[in-house]
Design a protein around this motif. Structure first.
Motif, mmCIF file in Angstrom:
data_model
loop_
_atom_site.group_PDB
_atom_site.id
_atom_site.type_symbol
_atom_site.label_atom_id
_atom_site.label_comp_id
_atom_site.label_asym_id
_atom_site.label_seq_id
_atom_site.Cartn_x
_atom_site.Cartn_y
_atom_site.Cartn_z
ATOM 1 N N VAL A 67 -13.418 -14.012 1.482
ATOM 2 C CA VAL A 67 -12.313 -13.052 1.383
ATOM 3 C C VAL A 67 -11.120 -13.701 0.693
ATOM 4 C CG1 VAL A 67 -10.652 -11.686 2.696
ATOM 5 C CG2 VAL A 67 -13.054 -11.718 3.375
ATOM 6 N N ASP A 68 -10.831 -14.942 1.055
ATOM 7 C CA ASP A 68 -9.706 -15.647 0.433
ATOM 8 C C ASP A 68 -9.988 -15.936 -1.041
ATOM 9 O OD1 ASP A 68 -7.886 -16.290 2.887
ATOM 10 O OD2 ASP A 68 -9.937 -16.732 3.509
ATOM 11 N N ASP A 69 -11.259 -16.175 -1.367
ATOM 12 C CA ASP A 69 -11.618 -16.344 -2.783
ATOM 13 C C ASP A 69 -11.359 -15.052 -3.555
ATOM 14 O OD1 ASP A 69 -12.427 -18.905 -2.200
ATOM 15 O OD2 ASP A 69 -14.560 -18.403 -2.057
ATOM 16 N N LEU A 70 -11.676 -13.916 -2.921
ATOM 17 C CA LEU A 70 -11.430 -12.617 -3.555
ATOM 18 C C LEU A 70 -9.938 -12.415 -3.805
ATOM 19 C CD1 LEU A 70 -12.309 -9.702 -4.369
ATOM 20 C CD2 LEU A 70 -12.061 -9.091 -1.959
ATOM 21 N N LEU A 71 -9.121 -12.722 -2.801
ATOM 22 C CA LEU A 71 -7.673 -12.563 -2.962
ATOM 23 C C LEU A 71 -7.130 -13.526 -4.016
ATOM 24 C CD1 LEU A 71 -6.598 -12.179 0.775
ATOM 25 C CD2 LEU A 71 -6.718 -10.383 -0.956
ATOM 26 N N ALA A 72 -7.632 -14.754 -4.010
ATOM 27 C CA ALA A 72 -7.157 -15.746 -4.980
ATOM 28 C C ALA A 72 -7.438 -15.301 -6.408
ATOM 29 C CB ALA A 72 -7.815 -17.098 -4.703
ATOM 30 N N ALA A 73 -8.551 -14.596 -6.604
ATOM 31 C CA ALA A 73 -8.877 -14.097 -7.943
ATOM 32 C C ALA A 73 -7.851 -13.078 -8.426
ATOM 33 C CB ALA A 73 -10.274 -13.475 -7.940
ATOM 34 N N GLY B 73 -4.629 -13.485 -7.501
ATOM 35 C CA GLY B 73 -3.356 -14.187 -7.358
ATOM 36 C C GLY B 73 -2.681 -13.951 -6.025
ATOM 37 N N MET B 74 -3.461 -13.700 -4.977
ATOM 38 C CA MET B 74 -2.893 -13.377 -3.668
ATOM 39 C C MET B 74 -3.425 -14.320 -2.598
ATOM 40 S SD MET B 74 -3.331 -9.234 -3.713
ATOM 41 C CE MET B 74 -2.838 -8.262 -5.131
ATOM 42 N N THR B 75 -2.683 -14.390 -1.504
ATOM 43 C CA THR B 75 -3.129 -15.086 -0.302
ATOM 44 C C THR B 75 -2.854 -14.176 0.886
ATOM 45 O OG1 THR B 75 -0.976 -16.159 -0.003
ATOM 46 C CG2 THR B 75 -2.642 -17.370 -1.270
ATOM 47 N N ARG B 76 -3.352 -14.541 2.057
ATOM 48 C CA ARG B 76 -3.078 -13.757 3.266
ATOM 49 C C ARG B 76 -2.560 -14.672 4.363
ATOM 50 N NH1 ARG B 76 -8.961 -12.445 6.099
ATOM 51 N NH2 ARG B 76 -9.997 -14.391 5.519
ATOM 52 N N CYS C 65 -5.179 -0.712 0.114
ATOM 53 C CA CYS C 65 -5.303 -1.315 -1.211
ATOM 54 C C CYS C 65 -5.264 -2.825 -1.020
ATOM 55 C CB CYS C 65 -4.183 -0.855 -2.135
ATOM 56 S SG CYS C 65 -2.538 -1.364 -1.601
ATOM 57 N N ILE C 66 -5.581 -3.559 -2.059
ATOM 58 C CA ILE C 66 -5.676 -5.010 -1.900
ATOM 59 C C ILE C 66 -4.311 -5.626 -1.605
ATOM 60 C CG2 ILE C 66 -5.415 -5.600 -4.361
ATOM 61 C CD1 ILE C 66 -7.724 -7.672 -3.848
ATOM 62 N N GLU C 67 -3.235 -4.995 -2.099
ATOM 63 C CA GLU C 67 -1.894 -5.526 -1.835
ATOM 64 C C GLU C 67 -1.523 -5.383 -0.357
ATOM 65 O OE1 GLU C 67 -2.274 -4.617 -6.092
ATOM 66 O OE2 GLU C 67 -2.609 -3.416 -4.279
ATOM 67 N N SER C 68 -1.757 -4.195 0.211
ATOM 68 C CA SER C 68 -1.418 -4.001 1.625
ATOM 69 C C SER C 68 -2.331 -4.826 2.522
ATOM 70 C CB SER C 68 -1.497 -2.518 1.993
ATOM 71 O OG SER C 68 -2.782 -1.992 1.733
ATOM 72 N N PHE C 69 -3.562 -5.015 2.098
ATOM 73 C CA PHE C 69 -4.485 -5.872 2.842
ATOM 74 C C PHE C 69 -3.958 -7.305 2.881
ATOM 75 C CE2 PHE C 69 -8.103 -8.820 2.850
ATOM 76 C CZ PHE C 69 -8.836 -8.384 3.942
ATOM 77 N N ALA C 70 -3.522 -7.812 1.731
ATOM 78 C CA ALA C 70 -3.043 -9.193 1.658
ATOM 79 C C ALA C 70 -1.747 -9.382 2.436
ATOM 80 C CB ALA C 70 -2.852 -9.601 0.198
ATOM 81 N N GLN C 71 -0.902 -8.349 2.482
ATOM 82 C CA GLN C 71 0.395 -8.479 3.146
ATOM 83 C C GLN C 71 0.294 -8.405 4.667
ATOM 84 O OE1 GLN C 71 2.656 -5.368 1.272
ATOM 85 N NE2 GLN C 71 2.665 -6.404 -0.729
#
Length: 303
Positions: A208-214, A216-219, A186-192
């Motif tokens: 990919v970082d733009d996708l996460l930022a949308a 509210g996440m970073t990696r 999932c996007i949460e486990s991907f970001a973590q």
């Protein structure tokens, strides 16, 4: 309509306006003043009995009539330009020059092995020089350091042409020993997770970082490398996720014992394009090379 009363130069202005959607940028492209372009737009509106371009909070937007005019305008003006340009006769087999192409290692790996074999059959004396692509590729093209660019580039200034070639998509992979092996991400486990980032131009971040930022996440990226080719060879030595183009990763996965991860969210796709300077539109060698690129693209399998 009687064309004798129509200033055909207005069509050149209309094409620039529809492509730039900005009177100031159109004026710069045409080497005209902004008021002169605005006056030409007023005359065009009377001529077509249509607003053509409408101001919105996002800028100038073309009307439906204007949208329908753009493609015929391009074709008509191109045909007119060709009447003033004597055809350049060129036999690729006789060409002995150097063609300098700005590109990243991705293009060298994905395109060059099979493309070179094709080129050498028709132009055995042609030398291809792959030049590192700077962030300021516009200056490289303007100054003639390179003849063309092959890259992911969504928008280009009006003095260049962008010709779509093929699509690729990002996939996520890691070594078989990675702790997340077997999971659907999932996007949460991907970001973590910890990631290996490829930054060919040296700057951090990307689509990919733009996708996460949308969301509210970073990696976390403990390692950043320049080369799409180097990155997969690092994965057997480190528990990192790599999100990289499928055309690079998939051929290397059996060799490196990598596993592709399914995700519950859509990873981005991207388009690889050829970028050329408009001043070279009548360059026979570059036109031949462009046609060869299109023929090569037709031989490539869908992802």
């Amino acid at each position: 309509m009687n064309l004798r009363g129509v200033d055909l130069n207005l069509l050149v202005v209309l094409k620039a306006l529809l492509e730039e959607r900005n009177t100031t940028k159109a004026a710069e492209r045409l080497a005209m003043s902004q008021p002169a372009v605005s006056r030409a737009l007023a005359r065009l509106r009377l001529l077509y009995d249509d607003p053509l371009l409408i101001r919105t909070p996002q800028g100038m937007e073309p009307t439906a009539r204007a949208e329908a005019l753009l493609l015929p305008l391009r074709e008509i003006l191109h045909d007119i330009e060709q009447t003033f340009s004597p055809p350049e006769q060129l036999d690729p087999a006789q060409f002995e020059g150097v063609l300098r192409i700005g590109a990243h290692t991705y293009v060298e790996y994905v395109m060059m092995p099979s493309l070179l074999a094709r080129l050498q059959q028709q132009a055995p004396n042609l030398r291809i020089h792959m030049v590192p692509l700077n962030a300021d590729y516009e200056s490289q093209l303007d100054e003639g350091v390179i003849s063309m660019v092959i890259s992911k580039q969504d928008e280009v200034p009006g003095r260049f042409r962008r010709i779509p070639l093929f699509e690729d998509k990002l996939i996520c992979a890691a070594h078989r020993s990675h702790p997340l092996q077997g999971q659907v991400l999932c996007i949460e486990s991907f970001a973590q997770a910890q990631h290996l980032l490829v930054a060919p131009r040296g700057s951090e971040g990307g689509i990919v970082d733009d996708l996460l930022a949308a969301h509210g996440m970073t990696r976390h990226t403990p390692l950043i490398v320049q080369s799409f080719l180097a990155a997969p060879f690092i994965l057997p030595c480190a528990p990192l996720l790599l999100t990289s183009p499928a055309r690079v990763l998939r051929p290397l996965m059996p060799l490196l014992d990598l596993v592709e991860y399914e995700t519950r969210f859509a990873l981005p796709t991207f388009e690889v394009s050829l970028i050329r300077h408009r001043r070279d539109d009548n360059n026979a060698m570059l036109n031949w090379f462009e046609s060869e690129l299109h023929l090569w693209c037709r031989t490539q399998s869908e992802l």
